[in-house]
Enzyme design. Sequence first.
Site, PDB file in Angstrom:
ATOM      1  N   GLU A   1       0.852  -1.194   0.000  1.00 38.75           N
ATOM      2  CA  GLU A   1       0.000   0.000   0.000  1.00 38.75           C
ATOM      3  C   GLU A   1       0.879   1.232   0.000  1.00 38.75           C
ATOM      4  OE1 GLU A   1      -2.044  -0.651   3.619  1.00 38.75           O
ATOM      5  OE2 GLU A   1      -3.324  -2.237   2.806  1.00 38.75           O
TER       6      GLU A   1
ATOM      7  N   ARG B   1       1.191   5.556  10.597  1.00 41.60           N
ATOM      8  CA  ARG B   1       0.884   4.218  11.124  1.00 41.60           C
ATOM      9  C   ARG B   1       0.907   3.100  10.093  1.00 41.60           C
ATOM     10  NH1 ARG B   1      -5.469   3.612  12.649  1.00 41.60           N
ATOM     11  NH2 ARG B   1      -6.360   4.093  10.639  1.00 41.60           N
TER      12      ARG B   1
ATOM     13  N   SER C   1      -7.742  -6.959  14.187  1.00 41.59           N
ATOM     14  CA  SER C   1      -8.935  -7.201  13.403  1.00 41.59           C
ATOM     15  C   SER C   1      -9.155  -8.704  13.430  1.00 41.59           C
ATOM     16  CB  SER C   1      -8.705  -6.702  11.972  1.00 41.59           C
ATOM     17  OG  SER C   1      -9.921  -6.419  11.359  1.00 41.59           O
TER      18      SER C   1
ATOM     19  N   ARG D   1       2.167  -1.598  16.058  1.00 44.05           N
ATOM     20  CA  ARG D   1       1.087  -0.689  16.459  1.00 44.05           C
ATOM     21  C   ARG D   1       0.829  -0.762  17.952  1.00 44.05           C
ATOM     22  NH1 ARG D   1      -3.794  -0.035  12.061  1.00 44.05           N
ATOM     23  NH2 ARG D   1      -2.433   0.589  10.343  1.00 44.05           N
TER      24      ARG D   1
END
Lengths: 543, 543
Positions: free
Chosen positions: B313, B319, B469, B517
């Site tokens: 990405e 982040r 997630s 994170r």
Amino acid sequence: MADPQSSPPPEGTGPSKNELKRQEKAKKAAEKAALKAAKDEEAAAQKAATEVDFAAQFYGPSPLHQSQTRTGEKRVQISSLSDLDGESVIFRARVQTSRAQGNKMVFLNLRQRTDSVQALVIVTPEKISKQMVKWSAGIADESIVLVHGVVKKTSTPINSTSVQDVEVHVSQLFLISGIDGRLPFSLEDASRPDSEETAAEADAEGRQFSRVLLETRLNNRVVDLRTPVNQAVFKLQAAIGDLFREFLSGRGFTEIHSPKLQGAATESGASVFKVSYFKGSAFLAQSPQLAKQMAIAADFERVYEIGPVFRAEDSNTHRHMTEFMGLDLEMTIEEHYHEVMELLDDLFLTMFRGLRGKFSQEIATVGKQFPAEEFTWREKEQGGTLKLTFREAIDLLVEDGVSREVLDDINTENEKRLGRIVKAKYQTDYFIIDKFPLALRPFYTMPDPEDPTLSNSYDFFMRGEEILSGAQRIHDPAFLMEKMRSKGVDPDSMKPYVDAFRMGCAPHGGGGIGLERVLMLFLKLNNIRRASLFPRDPKRLDP
Amino acid sequence: MADPQSSPPPEGTGPSKNELKRQEKAKKAAEKAALKAAKDEEAAAQKAATEVDFAAQFYGPSPLHQSQTRTGEKRVQISSLSDLDGESVIFRARVQTSRAQGNKMVFLNLRQRTDSVQALVIVTPEKISKQMVKWSAGIADESIVLVHGVVKKTSTPINSTSVQDVEVHVSQLFLISGIDGRLPFSLEDASRPDSEETAAEADAEGRQFSRVLLETRLNNRVVDLRTPVNQAVFKLQAAIGDLFREFLSGRGFTEIHSPKLQGAATESGASVFKVSYFKGSAFLAQSPQLAKQMAIAADFERVYEIGPVFRAEDSNTHRHMTEFMGLDLEMTIEEHYHEVMELLDDLFLTMFRGLRGKFSQEIATVGKQFPAEEFTWREKEQGGTLKLTFREAIDLLVEDGVSREVLDDINTENEKRLGRIVKAKYQTDYFIIDKFPLALRPFYTMPDPEDPTLSNSYDFFMRGEEILSGAQRIHDPAFLMEKMRSKGVDPDSMKPYVDAFRMGCAPHGGGGIGLERVLMLFLKLNNIRRASLFPRDPKRLDP
């Protein structure tokens, strides 16, 4: 109730030839009888189908599990059933096999990982209907079911399951997940001993034992991994990682995670995978070598990493993969690189002892399919680990008849030969070769202080195959650049690495271990793919 | 002997404005005096150089460390020096700073990781020559030296070092590794508090505190990593991994290692890196999602993996990284996916408690450079972890003034806003959102049993940012293929994955945690790159 299977399971020490013949006959007779019975029952079954089924709510396929409810009802493990005689239990299990006896009874062999138990569905007035028995008999092998039943002691031990003293009398049976299509092979076939003797013996008897090829297994790895042997193999794989970490944590090492994406093709350009990286390119790390040395230059003192390493080598052998797990460590040294070598030796002895001590059952399970002489090493009282210099290793090979002229390096064949020589002479499957010729080692290897053709480097061996390579590294930037150039590596192509040593770096050394090789050789699995969950080689990227 | 530095170290709670002014003045005066003294000494030094140096063998650069000898002499750790008053010791250390006082004495601040001690080289007849003192004064900051000396109690505590009650009187001093070039920045500058207030304050005073930009730090990461804060950050990173493993090992999970090289661009084709693989192509795994589900289909029951994940990405945010460490787990469920969600919640609480309990010193160290409100969570006695449904979360945002029309999803900005709302209302930095709309989740997510627009999925949040997630997954192959097609994924492109469920698979769920994170948000490091040893983003592949 006794075991309905006249033959013992294929796992185990294996029956004699005569017994096998007898079993084969018995099995055929039973099948013939079953066929006749089945025909007789067909009419009856058709009649039954028209009857109202009083047990309809006690069996059948479950609706798709979408977490509809949460009753909190207790589910048990098969391994705990022996302690639950007389109790009502609920558990999820895989159907290993199902076998009808007439139309009033079905025997199920139910499995959770390596644990199994026998269960029975028996026609019972107002509780279990003929229809329910029939449906139970038709459940495909490897389906997943939810079982409600009562645990009962058996009069004689059941040989075909791991829980032998109790069985489960089923009251309700629901299909959670069925089989869509045909199984690629049965777990029974996939669990047969992997030895040529067995194959030859089977042929001599004229019997047809299906044996599953490695290729077929790997193509259908999800089913293959369910065998008791594979469950054990990967329990042992995890154990090696745990032992590695535990040993190093206790000695002041910090776990690090270094990037696998690199800006330059480093170490050796030939065997590196290239990655499209936005508008440019990146390369996959062939080891955490550079990063772990940089961590030393960054004052971490002692570091280890467990992570994937990538090798773009088109080697289609029993011991090469394009991706494998590296157990890497690096540490500062005070006086001598043997500080690292000895720590690594301690680490291996601790791993061997840990595996032998805590996982003897898993090792025995694997041994049934992969027969091997037990892995041996030398404890302190036996003189400790054998440490040869490269020259001594060469001398051993020459004594054994290998021509000295071909021994600039030790090739795979001579490695194995050396393993046999060492085993015969020193009774060990594990040894170290120290002081490799500098020419055979990477540019970052520290030369020997006295003989510039030698180096402060070592390999560790198990059963005649290399499982660790390590050395003292060059921590001086000028000397490092000189060595890079002499090996045809442009220092500018690895600038961040060289720069790390410009800012001061302690003398250091380390090593890298191939996790799957250690696992393969400790268990003598004969092919490294068996030691990898989903192996990758030049021809395999799936599953 | 007392601390030669009139000012306290830059690490710490920080001096007042007036004190800083006074220190600045004192420093300038001292420098002036030193300059004069230096001139005066030059002539004397030149004279000394022609004299015979009786201490010549007690100092100087060591020959390159090639493991020449192994005497077995004991080396000590700086952290143990307080217990060694009066004893002769030998140790390796980095020179943090060296400061001459006249031409007869040098103060060295010596460091091992986060431990430091003051050492003195003092002219002593027949033992330490002027030449030795001069050479010692000239050692560059960050050089590595071997020190022989005697430990002595100090009359007053030394403020500038971690060991405050003893100092080392040096008898021999050798340079093991020097500095080639200039340090990119001093560790003093790299350790200044990273807060806007401090910067503003410094400007108001008209002083010039060098502050090191993140970009500069990352370009010179090896030096940057030596600061006490970074040493603490990566100790905490390792601790999170240890706590993760320890928790899961105790609950029957098996560690697995799944391949990062994949045959097909899976999950979401857009953000996958392509690899040249011999004559074809491979792709880097965006997560171990497929492999860990296949391990469940292979009967492993409960698995976890710690490994790199790759995201192509082009996100240049605080982040996002292109490579990060995934802490992944997957487990079978009996009745309800909340079994997984609750286990994950337990896992996080255990990690938070473990960090707070065992690493309070490291957290405090980081807090000096990155001031933050202490991370808060709710223990059982405070009602336990806050669990909101997606709808409840939306309602909170609407109540707070966000237009409901834009809330089909919660974007990064609203995530942060929600974090602030929750913190104010429930006094927690950690909470869970359950029941996400199905449309927002990947194809393998199990829909809610009652509302087909919702799903059995959840995200976990820390300080208003998503760190986990997870969901129940679809274990039925026909339903899975239907969902794949509806999301535009061709089931044939992922055949081995779909086939795994054809061979029977238990209902299951899991989650994936981003290690960096969690570390960034627990410590409030404000940029994920600070939580990665050698971070990778679309613009950074080095070092």
